[in-house]
Motif scaffolding. Structure first.
Motif, mmCIF file in Angstrom:
data_model
loop_
_atom_site.group_PDB
_atom_site.id
_atom_site.type_symbol
_atom_site.label_atom_id
_atom_site.label_comp_id
_atom_site.label_asym_id
_atom_site.label_seq_id
_atom_site.Cartn_x
_atom_site.Cartn_y
_atom_site.Cartn_z
ATOM 1 N N ASN A 122 -26.559 25.712 -26.625
ATOM 2 C CA ASN A 122 -26.874 26.652 -27.703
ATOM 3 C C ASN A 122 -26.092 27.962 -27.543
ATOM 4 O O ASN A 122 -25.698 28.574 -28.535
ATOM 5 N N TYR A 123 -25.870 28.369 -26.307
ATOM 6 C CA TYR A 123 -25.060 29.563 -26.051
ATOM 7 C C TYR A 123 -23.626 29.359 -26.558
ATOM 8 O O TYR A 123 -23.048 30.253 -27.182
ATOM 9 N N PHE A 126 -23.641 29.551 -30.254
ATOM 10 C CA PHE A 126 -23.808 30.947 -30.656
ATOM 11 C C PHE A 126 -22.491 31.715 -30.531
ATOM 12 O O PHE A 126 -22.121 32.461 -31.443
ATOM 13 N N GLU A 149 -30.596 34.119 -34.852
ATOM 14 C CA GLU A 149 -30.141 33.113 -33.884
ATOM 15 C C GLU A 149 -30.255 33.595 -32.440
ATOM 16 O O GLU A 149 -30.716 32.859 -31.573
ATOM 17 N N CYS A 150 -29.818 34.800 -32.200
ATOM 18 C CA CYS A 150 -29.811 35.300 -30.824
ATOM 19 C C CYS A 150 -31.229 35.457 -30.256
ATOM 20 O O CYS A 150 -31.470 35.035 -29.123
ATOM 21 N N LEU A 153 -32.429 32.084 -29.327
ATOM 22 C CA LEU A 153 -31.737 31.622 -28.119
ATOM 23 C C LEU A 153 -32.365 32.240 -26.873
ATOM 24 O O LEU A 153 -32.623 31.548 -25.883
#
Length: 162
Positions: A122-123, A126, A149-150, A153
């Motif tokens: 996911n990082y 992103f 999103e962040c 995450l």
């Protein structure tokens, strides 16, 4: 000697530029004040060079050493910073958001080793979305990334530790 020649060369450039402007505007040579304007132009040029030589960050990285004991508060602070970036990107000068993103990503990279494979994946997604938004200089997309999103995450790494 090279700097004297550079100064003379830049002064000649400014003089040509100022005389062209004065002629284009029909200003009398006595009213043009080319010497004063040349000195101010030279001063601005030197100040610009000094400013560019000394990098100044508007925001600072988190100085804490990341441990399992303080990870929860660290991630909560990162979520708050992420929301700040979202707000700055849409309401303030974009350059501030870009400076903040640079520092934020440095702090976010510190979490990579603590996450599982899903967090790392996911990082990567992103950062790809972030790079695409930065290439387009799309502040709305940056605000969406850091507003939605962040934080999700970052919350996912908190769920790993719970």
């Amino acid at each position: 000697m090279a700097t004297e020649r550079l100064d003379k060369k830049s002064r000649d450039h400014y003089l040509r530029q100022e005389t062209f402007i004065a002629k284009a505007l029909g200003i009398n040579e006595d009213e043009a004040l080319t010497d004063e304007r040349m000195e101010l132009s030279q001063l601005i040029y030197e100040l610009d060079g000094n400013i560019k030589a000394n990098e100044v960050n508007l925001f600072e990285s988190d100085p804490r050493i990341l441990t399992p004991a303080n990870m929860s508060s660290y991630v909560e602070d990162m979520i708050a910073k992420s929301t700040e970036i979202s707000t700055i990107a849409t309401t303030m000068a974009p350059i501030w958001a870009l400076d903040y993103i640079k520092i934020f990503m440095f702090d976010l990279e510190r979490l990579i080793d603590l996450g599982d494979n899903r967090f790392r994946q996911n990082y990567v997604f992103f950062t790809r979305a972030l790079n695409a938004a930065l290439e387009r200089n799309d502040m709305v997309a940056l605000a969406d990334l850091f507003g939605g999103e962040c934080p999700s995450l970052l919350r996912s790494i908190l769920n790993l530790r719970a």
